[in-house]
Design a protein around this motif. Structure first.
Motif, PDB file in Angstrom:
ATOM      1  N   GLU A 186      18.175  33.193 -39.674  1.00 12.05           N
ATOM      2  CA  GLU A 186      19.370  32.362 -39.611  1.00 12.05           C
ATOM      3  C   GLU A 186      19.585  31.577 -40.897  1.00 12.05           C
ATOM      4  O   GLU A 186      20.641  30.987 -41.105  1.00 12.05           O
ATOM      5  N   LEU A 187      18.613  31.539 -41.793  1.00  7.04           N
ATOM      6  CA  LEU A 187      18.756  30.789 -43.034  1.00  7.04           C
ATOM      7  C   LEU A 187      19.555  31.551 -44.087  1.00  7.04           C
ATOM      8  O   LEU A 187      19.911  30.995 -45.118  1.00  7.04           O
ATOM      9  N   ILE A 188      19.813  32.841 -43.884  1.00  5.51           N
ATOM     10  CA  ILE A 188      20.417  33.660 -44.920  1.00  5.51           C
ATOM     11  C   ILE A 188      21.898  33.345 -45.084  1.00  5.51           C
ATOM     12  O   ILE A 188      22.475  33.480 -46.141  1.00  5.51           O
ATOM     13  N   CYS A 201      12.877  30.000 -48.203  1.00  2.42           N
ATOM     14  CA  CYS A 201      12.239  30.676 -47.070  1.00  2.42           C
ATOM     15  C   CYS A 201      11.089  31.526 -47.596  1.00  2.42           C
ATOM     16  O   CYS A 201      10.774  31.496 -48.795  1.00  2.42           O
ATOM     17  N   ARG A 202      10.484  32.272 -46.697  1.00  3.00           N
ATOM     18  CA  ARG A 202       9.366  33.132 -47.086  1.00  3.00           C
ATOM     19  C   ARG A 202       9.757  34.586 -46.845  1.00  3.00           C
ATOM     20  O   ARG A 202      10.272  34.931 -45.785  1.00  3.00           O
ATOM     21  N   HIS A 203       9.505  35.440 -47.861  1.00  2.00           N
ATOM     22  CA  HIS A 203       9.712  36.876 -47.754  1.00  2.00           C
ATOM     23  C   HIS A 203       8.375  37.585 -47.742  1.00  2.00           C
ATOM     24  O   HIS A 203       7.343  37.000 -48.090  1.00  2.00           O
ATOM     25  N   GLN A 204       8.463  38.864 -47.366  1.00  2.00           N
ATOM     26  CA  GLN A 204       7.234  39.657 -47.305  1.00  2.00           C
ATOM     27  C   GLN A 204       7.426  40.949 -48.084  1.00  2.00           C
ATOM     28  O   GLN A 204       8.431  41.641 -47.929  1.00  2.00           O
ATOM     29  N   LYS A 205       6.441  41.271 -48.936  1.00  2.00           N
ATOM     30  CA  LYS A 205       6.469  42.524 -49.672  1.00  2.00           C
ATOM     31  C   LYS A 205       6.053  43.678 -48.762  1.00  2.00           C
ATOM     32  O   LYS A 205       5.611  43.482 -47.623  1.00  2.00           O
ATOM     33  N   ARG A 206       6.168  44.853 -49.325  1.00  2.00           N
ATOM     34  CA  ARG A 206       5.783  46.045 -48.568  1.00  2.00           C
ATOM     35  C   ARG A 206       4.310  46.003 -48.195  1.00  2.00           C
ATOM     36  O   ARG A 206       3.920  46.434 -47.111  1.00  2.00           O
ATOM     37  N   ASN A 207       3.485  45.445 -49.105  1.00  2.23           N
ATOM     38  CA  ASN A 207       2.041  45.394 -48.851  1.00  2.23           C
ATOM     39  C   ASN A 207       1.629  44.228 -47.954  1.00  2.23           C
ATOM     40  O   ASN A 207       0.445  43.976 -47.762  1.00  2.23           O
ATOM     41  N   GLY A 208       2.586  43.482 -47.441  1.00  2.00           N
ATOM     42  CA  GLY A 208       2.296  42.379 -46.530  1.00  2.00           C
ATOM     43  C   GLY A 208       2.148  41.033 -47.201  1.00  2.00           C
ATOM     44  O   GLY A 208       2.021  40.001 -46.524  1.00  2.00           O
ATOM     45  N   ASP A 212       7.150  32.863 -51.503  1.00  2.00           N
ATOM     46  CA  ASP A 212       8.081  31.754 -51.318  1.00  2.00           C
ATOM     47  C   ASP A 212       9.265  32.012 -52.228  1.00  2.00           C
ATOM     48  O   ASP A 212       9.106  32.188 -53.452  1.00  2.00           O
ATOM     49  N   VAL A 213      10.474  32.096 -51.652  1.00  2.00           N
ATOM     50  CA  VAL A 213      11.662  32.462 -52.421  1.00  2.00           C
ATOM     51  C   VAL A 213      12.783  31.488 -52.138  1.00  2.00           C
ATOM     52  O   VAL A 213      12.812  30.804 -51.113  1.00  2.00           O
ATOM     53  N   GLU A 214      13.709  31.457 -53.106  1.00  2.00           N
ATOM     54  CA  GLU A 214      14.978  30.772 -52.939  1.00  2.00           C
ATOM     55  C   GLU A 214      16.059  31.836 -52.962  1.00  2.00           C
ATOM     56  O   GLU A 214      16.157  32.612 -53.908  1.00  2.00           O
ATOM     57  N   VAL A 215      16.881  31.901 -51.922  1.00  2.00           N
ATOM     58  CA  VAL A 215      17.908  32.932 -51.792  1.00  2.00           C
ATOM     59  C   VAL A 215      19.268  32.271 -51.929  1.00  2.00           C
ATOM     60  O   VAL A 215      19.602  31.347 -51.185  1.00  2.00           O
ATOM     61  N   THR A 216      20.050  32.780 -52.902  1.00  2.00           N
ATOM     62  CA  THR A 216      21.420  32.314 -53.087  1.00  2.00           C
ATOM     63  C   THR A 216      22.350  33.453 -52.718  1.00  2.00           C
ATOM     64  O   THR A 216      22.233  34.564 -53.265  1.00  2.00           O
ATOM     65  N   ASN A 233      15.102  34.441 -55.926  1.00  2.00           N
ATOM     66  CA  ASN A 233      14.282  33.826 -56.976  1.00  2.00           C
ATOM     67  C   ASN A 233      12.899  33.550 -56.402  1.00  2.00           C
ATOM     68  O   ASN A 233      12.748  32.797 -55.443  1.00  2.00           O
ATOM     69  N   ASP A 234      11.889  34.162 -56.979  1.00  2.00           N
ATOM     70  CA  ASP A 234      10.509  33.965 -56.525  1.00  2.00           C
ATOM     71  C   ASP A 234      10.026  32.579 -56.992  1.00  2.00           C
ATOM     72  O   ASP A 234       9.873  32.320 -58.187  1.00  2.00           O
ATOM     73  N   VAL A 235       9.801  31.694 -56.019  1.00  2.27           N
ATOM     74  CA  VAL A 235       9.371  30.326 -56.337  1.00  2.27           C
ATOM     75  C   VAL A 235       7.978  30.061 -55.790  1.00  2.27           C
ATOM     76  O   VAL A 235       7.619  28.918 -55.512  1.00  2.27           O
ATOM     77  N   THR A 236       7.188  31.135 -55.627  1.00  2.00           N
ATOM     78  CA  THR A 236       5.851  30.962 -55.057  1.00  2.00           C
ATOM     79  C   THR A 236       5.011  30.013 -55.897  1.00  2.00           C
ATOM     80  O   THR A 236       4.394  29.067 -55.383  1.00  2.00           O
TER      81      THR A 236
END
Length: 819
Positions: A186-188, A201-208, A212-216, A233-236
């Protein structure tokens, strides 16, 4: 020919493969184009592509042919209802790959023309630049459908970051691929016509692996479909740093809270302030409240009485470029006053103008309170809140140092009579309550110019600074005595206290504090020795008496060990029958200077713990002797005097019964004699002790009745067996009407209450006759016998069993035989 982004080519490849296979199986060119049209729309972002029925071109598949056997055909198309170009297909007869290549080239050429001719389509250059920007953008980009979050396009950076091939992602839901946690979906912001701020929010790569990302996101039309372009934008690393920063700030806030340290910074140019969370707490301000701005250091939060000190400290620091150190108070909105210790540095620019103040504040309220308490304890008594010894002596020293000839300080030494018995019988808490009440009474009884202090235990002093009139001193002493002796109620009991007051006035010169205190102390002890509940003024001979008293006390402590005490016995006779009814044991001290009677040492013994040892010895010796006499004279009663200190002992009753059991003496044959002042020191405790003794059979008599406080009223508190009329009334029954009346009243009260009455001090037959007429039961005095030793008493009374004639009892007259 226009450039098609790789994902579009990959997706369109599937459509072309299927169409080409059908063409090879005998389908017409129109069939091929009809099957390609939807894919063309989706791929190239146009709304509609159709074959015109009015084109006039031949629809025969084999319209023309070249030497290689390839077939070409051309058809016009409409783009959004307008004629925008044509399609040319060159298809080889056998090579499927050739079909695909030719068809792909022609389709690309067609839509390079078609889109260029469309009214809303970008130019060729713009379209190519946009697609290059999308594909080559260094940040991950993706396009997803608004309706169902299908992935419509991704760039190379996305594929590289998330570990996917582009072909794997097309058609899948963006939320399924990148956001496995449902609550993030729902944050998208899948809302049409909206421009969204970055969403963390948090995203997940293919490898699991989690990121931590910022989505615009931004809404757009993608190939005719409502979509959103997402810039990721990867903000990990940044999140990790921010998290560490938050944790560090949290630790710092916790340390500040534990240490009570606040931090502040004031920009003197802009007026902006920074306050740490702990400083908000110290100032009693709600966190986040707007702060007033000032281009000078603000003193708004400082206690009004301390602002000048703080201002002065800052002025000095700015002038000398030094560190500010100052303690000040602040007032919370609740009214609570808090002490802060402020330390700050001032920053200056190149011109020496102060531009910034940075500092700390420490909550020192507890320390200030402790300092105040220590300061108070250094000068005042914590129990009564009166001045203490140090304070009083300091004041007295100043008065003596600066005294004038006509103004000499006077010191009154006040000591409570028998106060130790209150602590012994009622406990120290009750004793503290008594001291607090007495301290309050003394303050009320004195003038504002007088100073009252508690210098220890139950001892108080009063300093009168400006009186040379002795009469005024007497008035003050009288008020003190009257204030103390008023009944007071403690721990549910009503008690009556008295005090002894010693007065000493400083001579015109030649005395120090210790000397004046010593004089007042000696005068106080003189008041105690002469009856208590009175005052005495220092005289020079009191020093000699004090020295003698100390000498006597020292000798008394050795007297028991040296067995210097002995008992004499005096008979108690029935007036009507002249028969022996009892005997009183009286203690004597065989001193090196001669035999001493109780009036020469008992008061000194009572002022110390010596009386307890003396009284215990008297009880044991009298009961031991009584045990022998009861064998020959069963009806007699042994009388023993009880001191105030004994009666105040909570275990006194049990101790008496233990002694009786030890020596084998019948409790019913023991009579304990107490004075009224002994009883009235604590009526409740005395009644409990005497009740326990009477339950065991011990008899109780009130000695010297009529001389104490509220004598007749006390009879209702106690179960008494005998009253002894004081010798002062007996001696005047024949000469003083008032003494006759008092003696008669005592006898009458005893008869009505069923109490036996004994007259003391009987010295002649007239006394006997008068007491007989009044109805008195027994008599005791020199008319019958002076106190005599045990062997004499046994010969004259125990063996005779009757009262002998006066001339046979003694060889001396009552006046000369007094012991």
């Amino acid at each position: 020919m226009g450039r098609v982004i790789p994902l579009q080519l990959l997706r369109f490849q599937r459509v072309l493969t299927d169409a080409a296979m059908r063409l090879a199986g005998g389908a017409t060119a129109e069939d091929l184009f009809t099957s390609l049209a939807p894919a063309l729309c989706t791929t190239f972002g146009v709304r509609r592509v159709v074959v015109s029925a009015r084109s006039g071109f031949s629809r025969d598949f084999g319209a023309s042919s070249d030497d290689s056997g390839s077939i070409r055909a051309a058809y016009p198309v409409l783009v959004d209802g307008g004629e925008g170009g044509r399609i040319e297909l060159t298809i080889g007869p056998a090579n499927t790959q050739g079909y695909l290549t030719s068809a792909m080239q022609d389709v690309c050429s067609l839509f390079s023309i078609a889109l260029a001719d469309h009214p809303r389509a970008p130019s060729q250059v713009e379209r190519e630049d946009w697609r290059s920007l999308f594909d080559e953008h260094p940040a991950p980009l993706l396009v997803y459908a608004v309706e169902d979050a299908r992935i419509l396009a991704v760039n190379a950076a996305f594929c590289e970051s998330y570990g996917y091939d582009a072909i794997e992602l097309l058609g899948r839901r963006f939320t399924d691929v990148c956001i496995p946690d449902a609550e993030y979906a729902e944050l998208i912001g899948l809302h049409e016509d909206s421009t969204n701020a970055p969403v963390r929010c948090r995203h997940q790569k293919r490898n699991g692996m989690r990121l931590d990302v910022e989505v615009t996101t931004r809404y757009c039309l993608w190939l005719g479909e409502s979509a959103c372009i997402a810039l990721i934008n990867d903000v990990t690393s940044r999140t990790r740093i921010e998290r560490r920063l938050v944790e560090s700030e949290r630790r710092l806030e916790r340390v500040q809270a534990i240490g009570g340290v606040g931090i502040f910074e004031v920009d003197l140019r802009s007026g902006q302030r920074y306050w740490s969370k702990e400083l908000y707490h110290q100032l009693g301000v709600a966190l986040g409240n707007a702060l007033p701005c000032s281009k000078t250091f603000s003193l708004d939060e400082v206690h009004p009485e301390d602002r000048e000190a703080v201002r002065t400290a800052f002025d000095a620091a700015m002038k000398e470029h030094a560190t500010v150190r100052v303690d000040h108070r602040v007032i919370h909105p609740s009214g609570e006053v808090v002490w802060l210790q402020l330390q700050a540095d001032v920053d200056f620019d190149a011109d020496g103008t102060p531009i910034r103040v940075i500092g700390t504040t420490v909550d020192i309220t507890d320390r200030k309170h402790a300092e105040e308490q220590l300061g108070f304890l250094a000068h005042y008594d914590p129990l009564t809140r009166l001045a203490n010894r140090q304070n009083a002596m300091s004041r007295l020293r100043n008065l003596l140092q600066y005294q004038r000839k006509r103004t000499r300080p006077t010191l009154l030494f006040v000591d409570l009579d028998h106060f130790k018995e209150i602590n012994d019988t009622m406990g120290h808490e009750a004793g503290d309550q008594v001291l607090i009440e007495i301290g309050s009474r003394l303050q009320k009884a004195l003038r504002d110019s007088d100073c009252v202090a508690r210098i220890g235990g139950d001892e108080f002093v009063v300093i009168m600074s400006n009186d040379t009139d002795v009469d005024k001193t007497h008035i003050v002493a009288g008020r003190i005595i009257a204030a103390v002796e008023k009944p007071l109620r403690v721990a549910g009991r009503e008690i009556i206290l008295t005090c002894s007051v010693g007065i000493a006035q400083a001579p015109s010169e030649g005395i120090d504090v210790e000397g004046l205190v010593s004089r007042a102390d000696m005068a106080m002890y003189h008041a105690k020795r002469t009856g208590r509940n009175r005052f005495a003024i220092y005289e020079d001979n009191m020093l000699r008496e004090t020295l003698e008293r100390f000498q006597t006390e020292s000798e008394l402590r050795l007297a028991i060990e040296r067995r210097e005490f002995f008992l004499l016995y005096q008979p108690i006779m029935s007036i009507s029958q002249r028969e022996l009814t009892g005997v009183e044991a009286l203690v004597r001290w065989r001193h090196s200077s001669g035999v001493r009677t109780p009036d020469q040492f008992i008061r000194i013994a009572e002022d110390s713990d010596i009386i307890l040892a003396v009284d215990d010895w008297v009880l044991r010796e009298a009961c031991r002797q009584g045990t022998i006499w009861l064998r020959e004279c069963p009806g007699i009663c042994m009388s023993v005097n009880v001191s105030r200190r004994q009666l105040s002992d909570p275990n006194y009753a049990r101790h008496v019964l233990a002694v009786l059991d030890e020596v084998g003496f019948d409790p019913k044959s023991l009579q304990l004699e107490l004075t009224e002042t002994t009883l009235t020191s604590d009526l409740g405790h005395a009644r409990n002790v005497l009740f326990e003794l009477r339950q065991a059979g011990v008899r109780i008599a009130i000695d010297d009745f009529g001389t104490g406080y509220n004598s007749l009223a006390n009879l209702r508190y106690f179960s008494i067996d005998a009253l002894k009329i004081d010798r002062s009334f007996t001696s005047g029954v024949n000469s003083s009407p008032s003494d006759m009346a008092i003696a008669g009243a005592v006898v009458s009260a005893g008869r009505n209450l069923g109490i036996r009455v004994i007259a003391e001090g009987v010295e002649n037959e007239d006394h006997i006759d008068t007491l007989r007429r009044l109805g008195c039961d027994d008599a005791q005095g020199y008319w019958f016998s002076k106190p005599i030793a045990a062997d004499c008493f046994e010969q004259q009374f125990i063996r005779v069993h009757s009262t002998p004639a006066p001339s046979a009892l003694t060889e001396t007259t009552p006046e000369t035989a007094r012991a």
